[in-house]
Design an enzyme around this catalytic site. Structure first.
Site, short mmCIF file in Angstrom:
data_model
loop_
_atom_site.label_atom_id
_atom_site.label_comp_id
_atom_site.label_asym_id
_atom_site.label_seq_id
_atom_site.Cartn_x
_atom_site.Cartn_y
_atom_site.Cartn_z
N ARG A 189 0.86 -1.19 0.00
CA ARG A 189 0.00 0.00 0.00
C ARG A 189 0.89 1.24 0.00
O ARG A 189 2.09 1.15 0.18
CB ARG A 189 -0.93 0.01 1.21
N GLY A 190 0.25 2.39 -0.22
CA GLY A 190 0.99 3.63 -0.38
C GLY A 190 1.16 3.88 -1.87
O GLY A 190 1.70 3.03 -2.60
N ASP A 205 -2.95 10.57 -2.75
CA ASP A 205 -2.99 9.52 -3.76
C ASP A 205 -3.22 10.08 -5.15
O ASP A 205 -2.87 9.45 -6.14
CB ASP A 205 -4.08 8.50 -3.42
N ASN A 210 -7.10 11.39 -0.87
CA ASN A 210 -6.22 10.74 0.10
C ASN A 210 -7.08 9.83 0.98
O ASN A 210 -8.29 9.73 0.80
CB ASN A 210 -5.48 11.79 0.94
N LYS A 211 -6.43 9.16 1.90
CA LYS A 211 -7.11 8.20 2.76
C LYS A 211 -8.37 8.80 3.39
O LYS A 211 -8.36 9.95 3.83
CB LYS A 211 -6.16 7.73 3.85
N GLN A 226 -4.10 2.14 9.60
CA GLN A 226 -2.74 2.33 9.10
C GLN A 226 -1.93 3.29 9.98
O GLN A 226 -0.72 3.18 10.05
CB GLN A 226 -2.77 2.86 7.66
#
Length: 342
Positions: A49-50, A228, A238-239, A187
């Site tokens: 991830r990332g 992202d 983003n998250k 996370q």
């Protein structure tokens, strides 16, 4: 291909291995990644991830498969399968676009290997430049809040937002980092807390819902997050939970910074409404799973809404800290994100 080591990826004896980020922090487990199907599974289950790391893992696997003798047609199909594995993260698309150009070369095997290794080295350098630009914005004795995970686990280098925190810490500017647990997959609690501990950066873990209370008490001096995808108007995907923090920061007049490589910018995406938002499994919200086991707390038939990302409007962002420099709100109004960044 030569031996390669990053925090979350390594190549040993021409085999790609990934650090299982679902097992951290209880277990440091390296998993082999011999083919496209295995990497797609690792990406979709968030073992990998990332945004930067996803793109790098796909590029390295393609290069290794080329060395193993796959044809150009087979590699082209593999590339498109990998492209579909995580739709929101534009780094994956950008990296694969470059690998596609390498695949078209007459000596495509050597070209793919060279391009994949170049992408890794570029990412390391990008992280260093982001850290330098970002640390210049951090004031002495800062108490900073961060969301999700944006460190070495998510990149080939020291990270994006966490890279900024590290550089500022090395400069003696950081008093405290507040770490959002980052529901539903934790996370922040699992990965960022672990990374900051390894780096020796002072932190305290909080539930996501505690951030507003801290801001109201004057306990947060700035917020640092990753990205992202950055749209042409400056909107940022983003998250999930990032948008909430941006709204809170705006109300409490706290700087809200986005740290990302220029490769996260997507000039073809006009605004946040055009960014595809991945929807994930209900089980991630109704319970929790990891190396520690599984627990379900919601009713078995509970209806669930579980987007992996949200979009923060450009109007709520104080600065976009890229490897190319700091982009200001005025820069965005003047159209800096309308064209490809270099």
């Amino acid at each position: 291909m030569q031996t390669l080591n990053t925090t979350s990826l390594k190549i040993v004896d021409n085999q790609l291995w990934i650090l299982d980020q679902q097992a951290l922090p209880q277990e440091k487990c390296w998993r082999p990644c011999p083919d496209v199907a295995s990497l797609v599974e690792h990406i979709q289950t968030l073992r990998v991830r990332g945004a930067p790391l996803i793109g790098l893992s796909a590029s390295l696997l393609l290069a290794l498969l080329a060395e193993k003798g796959l044809s150009q047609a087979e590699l082209a199909q593999a590339l498109e399968t990998l492209r579909a594995s995580r739709p929101t993260a534009v780094n994956l698309m950008n990296n694969l676009d470059r690998m596609k150009l390498a695949l078209a070369q007459p000596q495509f095997v050597a070209a793919l290997v060279q391009e994949a290794l170049r992408l890794v080295e570029e990412d390391r350098a990008l992280c260093e430049r982001i850290a330098d630009h970002g640390a210049a914005l951090v004031k002495p004795n800062s108490r900073l809040l961060t969301h999700c995970n944006t460190g070495g686990l998510a990149t080939a280098g020291i990270g994006t937002a966490i890279g900024v925190l590290l550089r500022a810490h090395q400069q003696g500017k950081v008093t405290q980092v507040w770490v959002d647990e980052t529901r539903p997959l934790l996370q922040g609690g699992r990965l960022t807390a672990w990374e900051l501990g390894e780096l020796g950066i002072p932190y305290q873990l909080i539930c996501d819902s505690m951030a507003a209370s801290l801001m109201a008490q004057g306990q947060v001096d700035a917020i640092w997050v990753g990205a992202d995808r950055i749209a042409a108007n400056g909107d940022v995907a983003n998250k999930i939970g990032t948008y909430s923090l941006a709204v809170l920061a705006h109300y409490h007049q706290i700087p809200f910074y986005v740290a990302a490589p220029h490769t996260t910018h997507d000039p073809a995406c006009p605004d946040g409404r055009a960014i595809p938002i991945e929807q994930r499994a209900a089980a991630e919200v109704t319970g929790v799973s990891g190396s520690f086991g599984h627990c379900q707390w919601a009713p078995q038939n509970a209806a669930v809404y579980n987007p992996a990302f949200d979009v923060t409007p450009a109007a709520l962002i104080s600065g976009w800290v890229l490897d190319t420099g700091v982009v200001t709100p005025q820069d965005v109004k003047e159209g800096i994100f309308q064209n490809t960044l270099k």
